[in-house]
Scaffold this motif. Structure first.
Motif, mmCIF file in Angstrom:
data_model
loop_
_atom_site.group_PDB
_atom_site.id
_atom_site.type_symbol
_atom_site.label_atom_id
_atom_site.label_comp_id
_atom_site.label_asym_id
_atom_site.label_seq_id
_atom_site.Cartn_x
_atom_site.Cartn_y
_atom_site.Cartn_z
ATOM 1 N N PRO A 221 0.896 -19.059 -14.193
ATOM 2 C CA PRO A 221 1.507 -20.271 -13.629
ATOM 3 C C PRO A 221 2.178 -20.086 -12.273
ATOM 4 C CG PRO A 221 2.795 -19.443 -15.488
ATOM 5 C CD PRO A 221 1.577 -18.591 -15.409
ATOM 6 N N ASN A 222 2.287 -18.828 -11.815
ATOM 7 C CA ASN A 222 2.976 -18.595 -10.539
ATOM 8 C C ASN A 222 2.122 -17.825 -9.532
ATOM 9 O OD1 ASN A 222 5.707 -19.707 -11.190
ATOM 10 N ND2 ASN A 222 5.567 -18.177 -12.818
ATOM 11 N N PRO A 223 1.134 -18.520 -8.915
ATOM 12 C CA PRO A 223 0.371 -17.853 -7.858
ATOM 13 C C PRO A 223 1.278 -17.594 -6.657
ATOM 14 C CG PRO A 223 -0.330 -20.151 -8.118
ATOM 15 C CD PRO A 223 0.731 -19.906 -9.129
ATOM 16 N N ILE A 224 0.910 -16.634 -5.833
ATOM 17 C CA ILE A 224 1.773 -16.233 -4.709
ATOM 18 C C ILE A 224 0.925 -15.999 -3.455
ATOM 19 C CG2 ILE A 224 3.681 -15.163 -5.996
ATOM 20 C CD1 ILE A 224 2.099 -12.529 -5.815
ATOM 21 N N PRO A 225 1.546 -16.058 -2.266
ATOM 22 C CA PRO A 225 0.769 -15.726 -1.059
ATOM 23 C C PRO A 225 0.386 -14.243 -1.050
ATOM 24 C CG PRO A 225 2.855 -16.826 -0.518
ATOM 25 C CD PRO A 225 2.918 -16.456 -1.962
ATOM 26 N N ASN A 226 -0.699 -13.948 -0.355
ATOM 27 C CA ASN A 226 -1.189 -12.571 -0.259
ATOM 28 C C ASN A 226 -0.094 -11.610 0.205
ATOM 29 O OD1 ASN A 226 -2.289 -10.576 2.067
ATOM 30 N ND2 ASN A 226 -3.726 -10.556 0.364
ATOM 31 N N LYS A 227 0.713 -12.029 1.202
ATOM 32 C CA LYS A 227 1.736 -11.115 1.732
ATOM 33 C C LYS A 227 2.772 -10.765 0.658
ATOM 34 C CE LYS A 227 4.267 -14.898 3.989
ATOM 35 N NZ LYS A 227 4.465 -15.575 5.261
ATOM 36 N N GLU A 228 3.063 -11.728 -0.235
ATOM 37 C CA GLU A 228 4.031 -11.468 -1.308
ATOM 38 C C GLU A 228 3.444 -10.533 -2.359
ATOM 39 O OE1 GLU A 228 6.323 -14.000 -4.673
ATOM 40 O OE2 GLU A 228 6.091 -15.050 -2.763
ATOM 41 N N PHE A 229 2.153 -10.719 -2.644
ATOM 42 C CA PHE A 229 1.488 -9.833 -3.603
ATOM 43 C C PHE A 229 1.485 -8.391 -3.092
ATOM 44 C CE2 PHE A 229 -2.559 -7.725 -4.885
ATOM 45 C CZ PHE A 229 -2.198 -7.450 -6.197
ATOM 46 N N MET A 230 1.084 -8.207 -1.828
ATOM 47 C CA MET A 230 1.017 -6.854 -1.270
ATOM 48 C C MET A 230 2.412 -6.223 -1.197
ATOM 49 S SD MET A 230 -2.177 -6.495 -1.111
ATOM 50 C CE MET A 230 -2.146 -4.786 -0.557
ATOM 51 N N SER A 231 3.408 -7.031 -0.870
ATOM 52 C CA SER A 231 4.787 -6.542 -0.794
ATOM 53 C C SER A 231 5.286 -6.096 -2.180
ATOM 54 C CB SER A 231 5.685 -7.644 -0.213
ATOM 55 O OG SER A 231 7.035 -7.370 -0.469
ATOM 56 N N SER A 232 5.005 -6.899 -3.205
ATOM 57 C CA SER A 232 5.413 -6.557 -4.584
ATOM 58 C C SER A 232 4.729 -5.277 -5.050
ATOM 59 C CB SER A 232 5.041 -7.690 -5.550
ATOM 60 O OG SER A 232 5.697 -8.867 -5.205
ATOM 61 N N LEU A 233 3.457 -5.134 -4.676
ATOM 62 C CA LEU A 233 2.710 -3.946 -5.081
ATOM 63 C C LEU A 233 3.248 -2.694 -4.377
ATOM 64 C CD1 LEU A 233 0.400 -2.840 -6.788
ATOM 65 C CD2 LEU A 233 -1.206 -3.474 -4.980
ATOM 66 N N ARG A 234 3.559 -2.814 -3.082
ATOM 67 C CA ARG A 234 4.139 -1.676 -2.357
ATOM 68 C C ARG A 234 5.466 -1.258 -2.987
ATOM 69 N NH1 ARG A 234 2.994 -4.741 2.201
ATOM 70 N NH2 ARG A 234 5.210 -5.016 2.655
ATOM 71 N N LYS A 235 6.281 -2.249 -3.299
ATOM 72 C CA LYS A 235 7.596 -1.987 -3.898
ATOM 73 C C LYS A 235 7.431 -1.254 -5.229
ATOM 74 C CE LYS A 235 10.441 -5.438 -3.190
ATOM 75 N NZ LYS A 235 10.999 -6.795 -3.461
ATOM 76 N N LYS A 236 6.502 -1.736 -6.045
ATOM 77 C CA LYS A 236 6.269 -1.146 -7.366
ATOM 78 C C LYS A 236 5.763 0.290 -7.237
ATOM 79 C CE LYS A 236 7.116 -3.228 -10.532
ATOM 80 N NZ LYS A 236 8.529 -3.098 -10.865
ATOM 81 N N MET A 237 5.018 0.572 -6.152
ATOM 82 C CA MET A 237 4.446 1.913 -5.957
ATOM 83 C C MET A 237 5.305 2.781 -5.035
ATOM 84 S SD MET A 237 0.363 0.991 -5.711
ATOM 85 C CE MET A 237 -0.131 2.696 -5.442
ATOM 86 N N ASN A 238 6.517 2.300 -4.721
ATOM 87 C CA ASN A 238 7.451 3.047 -3.855
ATOM 88 C C ASN A 238 6.855 3.417 -2.504
ATOM 89 O OD1 ASN A 238 9.573 3.042 -5.798
ATOM 90 N ND2 ASN A 238 8.485 4.667 -6.900
ATOM 91 N N ARG A 239 6.161 2.454 -1.890
ATOM 92 C CA ARG A 239 5.613 2.676 -0.544
ATOM 93 C C ARG A 239 6.247 1.641 0.386
ATOM 94 N NH1 ARG A 239 3.339 6.369 -2.953
ATOM 95 N NH2 ARG A 239 1.342 7.335 -2.446
ATOM 96 N N ASN A 240 7.036 2.119 1.332
ATOM 97 C CA ASN A 240 7.726 1.184 2.223
ATOM 98 C C ASN A 240 6.795 0.592 3.276
ATOM 99 O OD1 ASN A 240 10.112 1.746 0.894
ATOM 100 N ND2 ASN A 240 10.529 3.523 2.197
ATOM 101 N N VAL A 241 5.843 1.401 3.705
ATOM 102 C CA VAL A 241 5.012 0.983 4.838
ATOM 103 C C VAL A 241 3.607 0.637 4.374
ATOM 104 C CG1 VAL A 241 4.024 1.709 7.056
ATOM 105 C CG2 VAL A 241 6.326 2.432 6.415
ATOM 106 N N GLY A 242 3.093 -0.473 4.899
ATOM 107 C CA GLY A 242 1.710 -0.841 4.637
ATOM 108 C C GLY A 242 1.145 -1.485 5.881
ATOM 109 N N LEU A 243 0.146 -0.848 6.478
ATOM 110 C CA LEU A 243 -0.444 -1.410 7.704
ATOM 111 C C LEU A 243 -1.200 -2.694 7.371
ATOM 112 C CD1 LEU A 243 -1.874 1.798 9.410
ATOM 113 C CD2 LEU A 243 0.184 0.542 10.045
ATOM 114 N N PRO A 244 -1.033 -3.731 8.207
ATOM 115 C CA PRO A 244 -1.769 -4.970 7.946
ATOM 116 C C PRO A 244 -3.255 -4.807 8.276
ATOM 117 C CG PRO A 244 -0.509 -5.151 9.986
ATOM 118 C CD PRO A 244 -0.173 -3.814 9.392
#
Length: 296
Positions: A221-244
């Motif tokens: 029920p809660n779709p999200i923008p791509n940038k929020e998905f990638m940010s949540s995934l980085r946070k969960k994997m303890n990666r601060n940096v992600g090149l666009p």
């Protein structure tokens, strides 16, 4: 006592393997129709009718993966692998002496248009245009062309399925691991997803509710923008940096790995209005809950 029986058509992919394991644990006899030699062959009409006969439910997940270049050969295979298998199952159900009470056919949330302005529901969603949409429309038409007296029919418009051990999470986690887990394209495109456990529970819910048929959006029920998905995934994997990955880079990469950028750049904003109205409760309603389970 005779074992209960379920048929999984095209049950060799990510969802199929999950469901097979689940139903075997619940002591079902699981019949799988696929192109693999250990299963019932799509050309073996008699065996398919026999499998379908006296089964509780048929779940059809068959279809060539859309993760490929859309050239003429692949496009034909994508169409045929969905419509022909649906027709084979429909004819088998018609021929069965004791047909299943329920036939669930997978469809896709990609049937709706690119949407960044509002969510798409079963009732108010607008059907899009283009190759993927034509596939979805033709697939659903083949399914609902069958008028079956004793078998309920439900088409699940499935969003991007997330779960452990495979599926789309493998490429996404690899991107993050190698520092490429930034926004993809504009990052504003909506990402509609569903946890594989909820897919399984949705099927059970529909099986129990004998009053339900037709089309259902199978998405959290809660779709999200791509940038929020990638940010949540980085946070969960303890990666601060992600090149666009800008659009031109995705186009280039897609050619190299023989896929299409539509899979990443199309804005799928799909919500499960019917399921929520009917009282279905999602275990993984937010991306945080889903990633908490998947990325341990």
């Amino acid at each position: 006592m005779k074992k209960k029986k379920i048929v999984l058509a095209g049950g060799t992919g990510f969802i199929g393997r999950y469901l097979e394991e689940k139903y075997r644990k619940e002591n079902y006899e699981v019949y799988i129709i696929s192109r693999q030699p250990q299963h019932i062959s799509w050309s073996d009409t008699e065996s398919i009718i026999s499998a379908v006969d006296q089964s509780e439910m048929v779940i059809n997940l068959a279809g060539k993966s859309v993760d490929c270049r859309y050239n003429e050969k692949n496009m034909k295979e994508i169409f045929d692998s969905r419509t022909k298998t649906t027709n084979i199952i429909g004819e088998a159900i018609k021929a069965a002496k004791n047909p299943p009470a329920l036939w669930i056919n997978s469809s896709t949330a990609t049937i709706y248009r690119h949407a960044e302005d509002r969510p798409m529901t079963e009732e108010a969603g607008e059907i899009g245009e283009g190759f993927s949409v034509e596939v979805a429309k033709t697939w659903e038409k083949a399914f609902f062309n069958f008028e079956l007296d004793q078998t309920r029919q439900v088409a699940l418009r499935i969003a991007i399925v997330l779960g452990k051990n495979g599926g789309v999470m493998t490429p996404f986690t690899n991107l993050v691991k190698y520092g490429l887990g930034g926004i993809q394209g504009p990052g504003t495109q909506m990402f509609s997803w569903v946890h594989i456990e909820d897919v399984s529970e949705i099927i059970q819910f529909i099986k129990k509710r004998k009053d339900l048929e037709g089309v259902f959006n199978c998405s959290a029920p809660n779709p999200i923008p791509n940038k929020e998905f990638m940010s949540s995934l980085r946070k969960k994997m303890n990666r601060n940096v992600g090149l666009p990955s800008p659009k031109w880079m995705l186009e280039l990469g897609a050619i190299m790995i023989r896929t299409e950028t539509e899979l990443i750049l199309k804005s799928r904003w799909v919500v499960p209005e019917r399921l929520l109205k009917e009282g279905f409760s999602f275990k993984y309603s937010t991306i945080e809950k889903a990633l908490e389970d998947i990325v341990s």
